[in-house]
Scaffold this motif. Sequence first.
Motif, PDB file in Angstrom:
ATOM      1  N   LEU A   1     -30.336 -24.894 -33.391  1.00  0.00           N
ATOM      2  CA  LEU A   1     -29.288 -25.686 -33.083  1.00  0.00           C
ATOM      3  C   LEU A   1     -29.735 -27.025 -32.044  1.00  0.00           C
ATOM      4  CD1 LEU A   1     -26.307 -25.755 -33.953  1.00  0.00           C
ATOM      5  CD2 LEU A   1     -25.691 -24.368 -31.813  1.00  0.00           C
ATOM      6  N   ASN A   2     -30.266 -26.298 -30.951  1.00  0.00           N
ATOM      7  CA  ASN A   2     -30.941 -27.463 -29.957  1.00  0.00           C
ATOM      8  C   ASN A   2     -29.719 -28.331 -29.696  1.00  0.00           C
ATOM      9  OD1 ASN A   2     -32.963 -28.287 -28.370  1.00  0.00           O
ATOM     10  ND2 ASN A   2     -33.870 -29.766 -30.081  1.00  0.00           N
ATOM     11  N   SER A   3     -28.657 -27.843 -29.195  1.00  0.00           N
ATOM     12  CA  SER A   3     -27.583 -28.357 -28.456  1.00  0.00           C
ATOM     13  C   SER A   3     -27.577 -28.443 -26.955  1.00  0.00           C
ATOM     14  CB  SER A   3     -26.047 -27.683 -28.976  1.00  0.00           C
ATOM     15  OG  SER A   3     -25.167 -28.039 -28.202  1.00  0.00           O
ATOM     16  N   ALA A   4     -27.295 -29.654 -26.494  1.00  0.00           N
ATOM     17  CA  ALA A   4     -27.409 -29.996 -25.025  1.00  0.00           C
ATOM     18  C   ALA A   4     -26.536 -29.116 -24.258  1.00  0.00           C
ATOM     19  CB  ALA A   4     -27.126 -31.296 -24.716  1.00  0.00           C
ATOM     20  N   LEU A   5     -25.005 -28.782 -24.858  1.00  0.00           N
ATOM     21  CA  LEU A   5     -24.041 -28.035 -24.184  1.00  0.00           C
ATOM     22  C   LEU A   5     -24.574 -26.637 -24.189  1.00  0.00           C
ATOM     23  CD1 LEU A   5     -21.244 -27.734 -23.220  1.00  0.00           C
ATOM     24  CD2 LEU A   5     -20.599 -27.491 -25.276  1.00  0.00           C
TER      25      LEU A   5
END
Length: 273
Positions: free
Chosen positions: A61-65
Amino acid sequence: MNAIVDINLKELALGAFLLLIPIGFLYTYRIKMVKDVLINVARMVVQLSLVALYLEFIFDLNSALINSLWVLVMILVGVLTAINRIGLKIKFFIFPFFIAGLTSVLIIDTFCLGLILKLDYIFDARYFIPITGMVLGNALNHNIVGLKTYFKSHTEKQDLYRFLLSNSGNQKTAVRPFIEEAVKMALNPMIANMSVIGLVTLPGMMTGQILGGSPPAVAIKYQVMIMIAIFVGCTINIFVSIVFTNKIIFDAYGNMKEATIKTTRFLQKKIQR
């Protein structure tokens, strides 16, 4: 470089038989740690298995959040663990210790990921989570030692503190010997470890990168960076934690708040005597 050699579950289970050696020693000398060893090894396997599944998900996913939330959870778990191990009350110390951990993470990650590695995406899970985890994990261990020493010193040497406070009239001067002792206890093992890296020990990150196929020169540069990051992170964490601790346990006149001091288990035992 050759391809990475994987370890299948059967081979991993075979490797677990090595545990029979320390268990044999413990059993032979009737040291009551066998149960603890087995329970904690099982717990480690379960936890790492769950983390592996989760990391696969967040890496994809590599989501900052999500990555940031995961790091905040890591900080919180570390803080709660430290508070419990030192013997403090959560309501007094959870927020200041959390701020100390967050401060070290922000500084270290900004320098390592932003200025040194120059990542286009600073929240890249491949770098952001492992490097932050290594800094936090080491800070946890060393902070527990340092803060335990700090509270124990104030518990056992209250007369010295009052003497220094009354003669100097300065609370910062009065606590300086206690801070020095705590910081030395927290950081000396790490300094000693750095002095023998490469000669006596091959650190985990460097070894992991070499096993993963990285050239030794690249692995060494990463290890130098992470050792500096860990040392700086631990130093920031212990000093910020002590600064906040002093604001909690002392009043405006430099006197100890008895109710706050009693939050430590070792002090409770001393008072009961």
